[in-house]
Enzyme design. Sequence first.
Site, mmCIF file in Angstrom:
data_model
loop_
_atom_site.group_PDB
_atom_site.id
_atom_site.type_symbol
_atom_site.label_atom_id
_atom_site.label_comp_id
_atom_site.label_asym_id
_atom_site.label_seq_id
_atom_site.Cartn_x
_atom_site.Cartn_y
_atom_site.Cartn_z
ATOM 1 N N GLY A 36 0.848 -1.197 0.000
ATOM 2 C CA GLY A 36 0.000 0.000 0.000
ATOM 3 C C GLY A 36 0.884 1.249 0.000
ATOM 4 O O GLY A 36 2.101 1.154 0.128
ATOM 5 N N TYR A 145 -0.486 -17.331 -3.867
ATOM 6 C CA TYR A 145 -1.631 -16.412 -3.858
ATOM 7 C C TYR A 145 -2.940 -17.193 -4.025
ATOM 8 O O TYR A 145 -3.894 -17.004 -3.268
ATOM 9 C CB TYR A 145 -1.465 -15.403 -4.987
ATOM 10 C CG TYR A 145 -2.507 -14.309 -5.036
ATOM 11 C CD1 TYR A 145 -2.610 -13.367 -4.014
ATOM 12 C CD2 TYR A 145 -3.366 -14.190 -6.129
ATOM 13 C CE1 TYR A 145 -3.555 -12.344 -4.079
ATOM 14 C CE2 TYR A 145 -4.308 -13.166 -6.196
ATOM 15 C CZ TYR A 145 -4.394 -12.254 -5.172
ATOM 16 O OH TYR A 145 -5.325 -11.244 -5.242
#
Length: 312
Positions: A36, A145
């Site tokens: 982020g 993932y």
Amino acid sequence: MRIIVTGGAGFLGSHLCDRLLAEGHEVVCIDNLLTGNVANIAHLQGHPRFQYLHHNVTEFIAVDGPVDFIFHFASPASPVDFERLPIQILKVGALGTHNVLGLAKAKGAGFMLASTSEVYGDPLVNPQPETYWGNVNPIGPRGVYDEAKRFAEALTMAYHRVHGLDTRIVRFFNSFGPRMRLDDGRVVPNFIGQALRGEPLTVYGDGSQTRSFCYVSDTIEGVYRLMLSGEHEPVNIGNPEEMTILAFAQRVIAITGSSSPIVFRPLPQDDPKQRRPDISKAKRLLGWEPQVSLEEGLRYTIEYFKSVQGKP
Ligand code: UDP
């Protein structure tokens, strides 16, 4: 409502924070800034209904006061991250999801998991409906993932079934727009960055693999409608306009007016050959379908990349 967004400083998370604030909610954004970026929420600092907590959700999460809903959007999500951050990805999908579900249970809050089309792996069915179980290589480079998100979905359904938690699961297909990282490694920032710099566009393989790209405002609209719905099973959110990566490269060159050539590079292992969402369920249940054309979305995104290029 008082709403938590994990991964709230990320690409989708920050757009979700904006939307929730615009709807009048109170927002607690939790992020550890692994992928982020504070720049994504800089405009929200000082907002009376916005709070930022710097925290890694794989560790126990302490939040004071009542919470009505939690969006669990924290996770690195670019294929480049799969190689760079494999253990962090597995931890946030497994331990992080466990902590966030535990927090939702303790607060009596609703919960939404940001899942992914990667649960379908390299799909043998096209387009992919939610009922397709997928074709995933658990030990390949993308397995970290894919399996993290598959585990997270299983855990979410278990909390729903065992504890009666009010859960949602959204499966995102490729989404794009402002606030994607320039160096994210994904095809949209790569091609736009290359086209703007006049460098060759790097098409992996022969470019015959397909994707479809959903503009971020459409994606967030789907998320918001799903929160308001009572649906507990997964819902695909993505754009069904499928194209080859080679055709996508040509579109980016045309829209940017770039004179960049196209070069071909090796196809990464287990790169899905085709991907396209079946969005009948979202249409039926949420009355949702994408509104922004690829061209329009690309123009907004190109403007964004022009404005941040050269900035840290
Ligand atoms: N891709 C490409 N050139 C790039 C980056 C990606 O041809 O510079 C291809 C990649 O091999 C894949 C598609 O574009 O087939 C989408 O890749 P992305 O990394 O955006 O995410 P994915 O959809 O694979 O999760």
